[in-house]
Write a protein that holds these residues in place. Structure first.
Motif, PDB file in Angstrom:
ATOM      1  N   GLY A 141       0.799  -1.219   0.000  1.00 50.77           N
ATOM      2  CA  GLY A 141       0.000   0.000   0.000  1.00 50.77           C
ATOM      3  C   GLY A 141       0.831   1.267   0.000  1.00 50.77           C
ATOM      4  N   GLN A 142       2.094   1.159   0.366  1.00 51.19           N
ATOM      5  CA  GLN A 142       2.970   2.338   0.341  1.00 51.19           C
ATOM      6  C   GLN A 142       3.311   2.714  -1.091  1.00 51.19           C
ATOM      7  OE1 GLN A 142       6.611   1.537   2.410  1.00 51.19           O
ATOM      8  NE2 GLN A 142       5.619   1.517   4.420  1.00 51.19           N
ATOM      9  N   GLN A 143       3.483   4.017  -1.302  1.00 47.84           N
ATOM     10  CA  GLN A 143       3.931   4.422  -2.622  1.00 47.84           C
ATOM     11  C   GLN A 143       5.411   4.089  -2.773  1.00 47.84           C
ATOM     12  OE1 GLN A 143       3.133   8.488  -3.529  1.00 47.84           O
ATOM     13  NE2 GLN A 143       2.771   8.025  -5.680  1.00 47.84           N
ATOM     14  N   GLY A 144       5.781   3.602  -3.938  1.00 48.29           N
ATOM     15  CA  GLY A 144       7.192   3.285  -4.177  1.00 48.29           C
ATOM     16  C   GLY A 144       7.696   2.134  -3.330  1.00 48.29           C
ATOM     17  N   ALA A 145       6.810   1.177  -3.062  1.00 44.00           N
ATOM     18  CA  ALA A 145       7.184   0.067  -2.176  1.00 44.00           C
ATOM     19  C   ALA A 145       8.139  -0.923  -2.835  1.00 44.00           C
ATOM     20  CB  ALA A 145       5.924  -0.663  -1.707  1.00 44.00           C
ATOM     21  N   VAL A 146       8.170  -0.943  -4.157  1.00 45.54           N
ATOM     22  CA  VAL A 146       8.962  -1.965  -4.851  1.00 45.54           C
ATOM     23  C   VAL A 146      10.432  -1.906  -4.429  1.00 45.54           C
ATOM     24  CG1 VAL A 146       9.791  -2.755  -7.105  1.00 45.54           C
ATOM     25  CG2 VAL A 146       7.398  -2.079  -6.834  1.00 45.54           C
ATOM     26  N   MET A 147      10.955  -0.696  -4.391  1.00 41.37           N
ATOM     27  CA  MET A 147      12.382  -0.510  -4.101  1.00 41.37           C
ATOM     28  C   MET A 147      12.786  -1.062  -2.724  1.00 41.37           C
ATOM     29  SD  MET A 147      14.911   0.870  -5.729  1.00 41.37           S
ATOM     30  CE  MET A 147      16.592   1.084  -5.210  1.00 41.37           C
ATOM     31  N   PRO A 148      12.176  -0.602  -1.636  1.00 44.38           N
ATOM     32  CA  PRO A 148      12.581  -1.147  -0.326  1.00 44.38           C
ATOM     33  C   PRO A 148      12.310  -2.642  -0.199  1.00 44.38           C
ATOM     34  CG  PRO A 148      10.656   0.293  -0.095  1.00 44.38           C
ATOM     35  CD  PRO A 148      11.189   0.480  -1.480  1.00 44.38           C
ATOM     36  N   VAL A 149      11.234  -3.117  -0.805  1.00 47.02           N
ATOM     37  CA  VAL A 149      10.942  -4.550  -0.693  1.00 47.02           C
ATOM     38  C   VAL A 149      12.015  -5.366  -1.414  1.00 47.02           C
ATOM     39  CG1 VAL A 149       9.324  -6.386  -1.345  1.00 47.02           C
ATOM     40  CG2 VAL A 149       8.451  -4.270  -0.332  1.00 47.02           C
ATOM     41  N   LEU A 150      12.441  -4.886  -2.579  1.00 50.10           N
ATOM     42  CA  LEU A 150      13.490  -5.617  -3.304  1.00 50.10           C
ATOM     43  C   LEU A 150      14.803  -5.606  -2.527  1.00 50.10           C
ATOM     44  CD1 LEU A 150      13.070  -4.748  -7.112  1.00 50.10           C
ATOM     45  CD2 LEU A 150      12.447  -6.850  -5.910  1.00 50.10           C
ATOM     46  N   GLN A 151      15.103  -4.468  -1.904  1.00 45.72           N
ATOM     47  CA  GLN A 151      16.345  -4.399  -1.116  1.00 45.72           C
ATOM     48  C   GLN A 151      16.327  -5.435  -0.002  1.00 45.72           C
ATOM     49  OE1 GLN A 151      16.010  -0.235  -0.237  1.00 45.72           O
ATOM     50  NE2 GLN A 151      17.757   0.301  -1.535  1.00 45.72           N
ATOM     51  N   LYS A 152      15.199  -5.490   0.701  1.00 48.04           N
ATOM     52  CA  LYS A 152      15.116  -6.442   1.820  1.00 48.04           C
ATOM     53  C   LYS A 152      15.040  -7.881   1.317  1.00 48.04           C
ATOM     54  CE  LYS A 152      13.233  -3.105   5.037  1.00 48.04           C
ATOM     55  NZ  LYS A 152      12.043  -2.598   5.725  1.00 48.04           N
ATOM     56  N   ALA A 153      14.369  -8.062   0.174  1.00 48.97           N
ATOM     57  CA  ALA A 153      14.277  -9.413  -0.387  1.00 48.97           C
ATOM     58  C   ALA A 153      15.669  -9.915  -0.748  1.00 48.97           C
ATOM     59  CB  ALA A 153      13.380  -9.408  -1.625  1.00 48.97           C
ATOM     60  N   GLN A 154      16.499  -9.004  -1.251  1.00 50.51           N
ATOM     61  CA  GLN A 154      17.852  -9.429  -1.615  1.00 50.51           C
ATOM     62  C   GLN A 154      18.672  -9.772  -0.371  1.00 50.51           C
ATOM     63  OE1 GLN A 154      19.803  -8.137  -5.204  1.00 50.51           O
ATOM     64  NE2 GLN A 154      21.430  -7.233  -3.993  1.00 50.51           N
ATOM     65  N   GLU A 155      18.379  -9.079   0.732  1.00 50.08           N
ATOM     66  CA  GLU A 155      19.055  -9.440   1.980  1.00 50.08           C
ATOM     67  C   GLU A 155      18.671 -10.860   2.396  1.00 50.08           C
ATOM     68  OE1 GLU A 155      18.250  -6.530   5.024  1.00 50.08           O
ATOM     69  OE2 GLU A 155      19.019  -4.906   3.734  1.00 50.08           O
ATOM     70  N   VAL A 156      17.420 -11.227   2.155  1.00 47.56           N
ATOM     71  CA  VAL A 156      16.944 -12.548   2.559  1.00 47.56           C
ATOM     72  C   VAL A 156      17.501 -13.644   1.648  1.00 47.56           C
ATOM     73  CG1 VAL A 156      14.896 -14.020   2.805  1.00 47.56           C
ATOM     74  CG2 VAL A 156      14.841 -11.636   3.605  1.00 47.56           C
ATOM     75  N   TYR A 157      17.447 -13.410   0.340  1.00 48.18           N
ATOM     76  CA  TYR A 157      17.786 -14.476  -0.613  1.00 48.18           C
ATOM     77  C   TYR A 157      19.196 -14.341  -1.206  1.00 48.18           C
ATOM     78  CZ  TYR A 157      12.913 -16.013  -0.687  1.00 48.18           C
ATOM     79  OH  TYR A 157      11.690 -16.498  -0.352  1.00 48.18           O
ATOM     80  N   GLY A 158      19.785 -13.154  -1.071  1.00 49.01           N
ATOM     81  CA  GLY A 158      21.097 -12.940  -1.672  1.00 49.01           C
ATOM     82  C   GLY A 158      21.028 -12.503  -3.119  1.00 49.01           C
ATOM     83  N   TYR A 159      19.901 -12.720  -3.740  1.00 51.98           N
ATOM     84  CA  TYR A 159      19.691 -12.293  -5.129  1.00 51.98           C
ATOM     85  C   TYR A 159      18.189 -12.258  -5.383  1.00 51.98           C
ATOM     86  CZ  TYR A 159      18.747 -17.127  -6.688  1.00 51.98           C
ATOM     87  OH  TYR A 159      18.219 -18.363  -6.859  1.00 51.98           O
ATOM     88  N   LEU A 160      17.797 -11.872  -6.620  1.00 49.47           N
ATOM     89  CA  LEU A 160      16.368 -11.693  -6.899  1.00 49.47           C
ATOM     90  C   LEU A 160      15.920 -12.535  -8.098  1.00 49.47           C
ATOM     91  CD1 LEU A 160      16.239  -7.797  -6.482  1.00 49.47           C
ATOM     92  CD2 LEU A 160      15.416  -9.522  -4.848  1.00 49.47           C
TER      93      LEU A 160
END
Lengths: 164, 580
Positions: A29-48
């Motif tokens: 629901g946040q505007q521009g959420a893709v960027m922070p979510v991808l950053q954190k997702a990469q922390e979790v998985y190491g890549y996307l």
């Protein structure tokens, strides 16, 4: 250069997925959420990989292409996994003139992977970096935290053998 | 009285509505500022820098397509600085553009080409850039992408997002930026619904329908084949545009004459199939009302919409009418009823359709669309491809006589004529459903509430004492919003018409390409639709169930609407598809 996309199978765990879902829920629901979510997702998985980006797209209600577009725009995002040992070869000016390209050729020859790729067994990945701040040791190669300097291509097999 | 602001454009004082952009304001003064990435209501991002102008007091040139006017503003649209900047922009675009213009399908309708000519670009290779390799994405049945002709304006991306599909976008960064799909997969592996709205949005030759003109001519030139063509309701309202006629000119007679001269053995009207669709769909609707569902029933004429539903709303597939589209019904009856009557082996028939739609190229290859054991329709051409065939045959379109469709499937009603506009199928179905249920002639045939080019319309009618709530949507963003409500139970309609393309088939992805200068400032959909509503009003028969050929088809061949045989030949099935 276009980013390399891995063709290795996805090996995500249920724990990682749970973390990702929590991250998505936090930003939904946040505007521009893709960027922070991808950053954190990469922390979790190491890549996307696709599986992760699809979860992000579905979770945030945006198209997969929008997510992918962001992931290919910013250099911080990787589409290939990191191996247990990440080999980084400095291609900065000093290392380059001291023969880093020959080191790179040797590593790709031995491991059968290109920069930004990972071996099938998940053991080694390879990246080209820009200056590690050890120009006096040029050319420099690092394996995770270990630094090897003043190298010649002949020394590469011995170094890799330590991590086999 | 609207709030007005006073500005000066090139020294001329002007009063324009507050909130106008400089681009809009200039049009009031009779000045067309050139644009490339701008497409009103679709893509307004001020990216291409083609529309730059000087504004007194501004530090640099501004993009007029997104820059709003304010009181006292002084704008200069044609200074040496502006001219130089626009020309440089074009030269830079050309430096990375595949400049094989003579053999490009968009030569003559290319907006980049037109601007180079208008702005006096004298050298197409002033700068020598890195032209991207021409790697074609030909994975889909309906289009070809050639990024060596792409100028990265993002109009296709915006058009795709507006269809709630969003499967193409800019990948990479800087010089690597290119329009493609997620993970560089071929378009055929995405949720692309084949609507072709990206093609009609493209200013250059980067996006093209998959041209099948040669296949058709090969069939016509094969003495062993009987080649039968059908034309969709909206083609007659748009084909003239390819020959310089005003938007909204009905060219039915000349179109039929042209098709005969191209060598088609029979020229049939998809309008007949549209009347058949109404018979089957109205029957299906009545049956569902009387047997408790599944309701709402949702129309199935638009193959882009059907594929969208299969990807995004598979749980609503039972609601979609099982009726084949008019194209497929006409094709099925050509290869069954007509072939049987004429004693022709259906395998010898090549069934060609002229469609406003690129998704029809996908539809002809769908499963369960082969009533005679061979595909109902073999080749679906777009309006643009038909124009190409006519031009290649050197027919002088404007001077052709007006001819009539071949009788066997060439008689239709006003109800079918309006299929090409959003709301048309609904109105046609209501005319028949109401009259059949009430058992007496309708007093008024017009259902005005479902007419017009708005993306969402709703109405409530009393049909045989029963309240019927209907909704009509066009454009998949509108469809998506409505379906969300249907899925959540918030909406309680009984009958929904969905057309994939905004405005319906008159604005389909296979229709003649109009440049952004026309699309942004003309109501293309309304002008084209008017030709169809005018046709309806002038017709002696305006209700599908009054079509004599339709009656004959049921008497001789199918029995009753909704009969077992009708189901075998005129109905189809759907499959749930993956989203990722």
């Amino acid at each position: 250069m276009q980013k390399r996309i891995t063709n290795l199978p996805f090996r995500g765990t249920p724990e990682q997925e749970e973390k990702l879902r929590a991250i998505i829920a936090e930003h939904k629901g946040q505007q521009g959420a893709v960027m922070p979510v991808l950053q954190k997702a990469q922390e979790v998985y190491g890549y996307l990989p696709m599986e992760v980006q699809a979860m992000v797209a579905e979770g945030l209600g945006v198209s997969l292409e929008e997510v992918f577009g962001v992931s290919t725009f910013y250099s911080q995002f990787s589409l290939t996994p990191k191996g247990q040992y990440n080999i980084s070869i400095c291609l900065g000016t000093a290392c380059y003139v001291k023969g880093a390209a020959a080191l790179m050729d040797k590593v790709t020859e031995i491991l059968g992977i290109q920069p930004e790729e990972c071996t099938e067994d998940g053991k080694f990945s390879l990246t080209a970096c820009r200056c590690v701040g050890a120009c006096g040791l040029a050319p420099v190669l690092t394996v995770n935290e270990d630094v090897y300097g003043r190298l010649t291509p002949d020394e590469v097999p011995g170094i890799l053998a330590k991590y086999q | 009285m609207e709030n007005m602001v006073n500005i000066k454009i090139n020294g001329m004082p002007l009063s324009v509505p507050a909130g106008s952009t400089i681009l809009e304001a200039a049009r009031y003064a009779g000045i067309d500022i050139p644009t490339l990435c701008f497409l009103k209501d679709v893509n307004q991002i001020g990216a291409c820098r083609m529309c730059v102008v000087e504004v007194k007091g501004a530090r640099s040139l501004v993009a007029s397509c997104v820059y709003p006017v304010n009181e006292g503003m002084e704008v200069f649209t044609n200074t040496p600085k502006v001219q130089k900047s626009r020309k440089l922009t074009l030269e830079m675009l050309l430096s990375v553009h595949d400049r094989h213009c003579l053999s490009c399908k968009r030569s003559g309708t290319c907006e980049l080409q037109a601007l180079c000519q208008e702005l006096g670009v004298e050298q197409d290779d002033r700068f020598d850039g890195d032209v991207p390799d021409s790697i074609l994405d030909e994975s889909c049945s309906h289009l070809i992408r050639d990024n060596s002709k792409c100028i990265l304006c993002r109009r296709c991306v915006a058009a795709c997002e507006q269809q709630h599909v969003g499967v193409i976008g800019p990948n990479g960064r800087g010089f690597d930026t290119h329009i493609a799909c997620a993970f560089e997969r071929p378009l055929s592996e995405t949720t692309c619904v084949n609507c072709g709205q990206c093609i009609v949005a493209c200013p250059t030759g980067a996006l093209q329908e998959k041209d099948q003109c040669q296949e058709v001519m090969d069939a016509i030139n094969d003495p062993d084949k009987i080649v039968i063509v059908q034309t969709a309701p909206s083609i007659r309202a748009t084909l003239g545009e390819c020959f310089g006629m005003p938007i909204g000119t009905n060219v039915e007679g000349k179109m039929v004459a042209a098709l005969r001269r191209l060598g088609f053995d029979k020229v049939f009207d998809t309008d007949f199939g549209a009347d058949m669709t109404i018979m089957e769909e109205a029957t299906e609707f009545i049956h569902r009302v009387q047997n408790n569902g599944p309701l709402p029933i949702i129309t199935s004429c638009s193959p882009g919409w059907v594929k969208f539903c299969e990807h995004y709303y598979p749980e609503l597939l039972p609601n979609v009418s099982t009726c084949k589209s008019p194209q497929q019904m006409t094709g099925a009856l050509i290869k069954t009823w007509y072939a049987e009557k004429e004693g022709i082996d259906p395998k010898k028939i090549v069934s060609v359709s002229i469609m406003p739609c690129t998704a029809k190229k996908f539809e002809v290859g769908r499963d369960d669309q082969d009533a005679a054991g061979v595909p109902d329709v073999d080749i679906a051409l777009t309006t643009r491809e038909l124009a190409r065939l006519i031009k290649a045959a050197q027919l002088n379109f404007a001077r052709l006589p007006d001819e009539k469709f071949d009788d066997a499937m060439g008689v239709s009603t006003g109800a079918a004529a309006i299929f090409g506009a959003t709301g048309g199928v609904m109105e046609a179905a209501l005319r028949t459903a109401a009259e059949v249920l009430e058992g007496k002639p309708l007093e008024k045939l017009e259902f005005n509430e479902v007419r017009g080019t708005e993306g969402f319309k709703e109405a409530a009618y009393k049909v045989a004492g029963m309240d019927v709530k209907v909704a009509v949507v066009s454009g998949l963003n509108n469809a998506n919003a409505l379906l969300e409500k249907v899925r959540s139970g918030e909406a309680d309609y009984q009958f929904i018409e969905v057309m994939c393309c905004p405005g319906g088939c008159v604005n389909g992805g296979g229709q003649p390409i109009q440049p952004a200068t026309v699309r942004s400032f003309t109501d293309l959909k309304a002008l084209r639709a008017k030709a169809l509503y005018d046709q309806d009003e002038a017709m002696p028969l305006r209700k599908s169930h009054e079509n004599p050929i339709v009656k004959k088809c049921y008497e001789e061949f199918l029995g009753e609407p909704g009969s077992h045989k009708a189901h075998e030949i005129l109905h189809t099935s759907y499959v749930a598809r993956k989203r990722f």
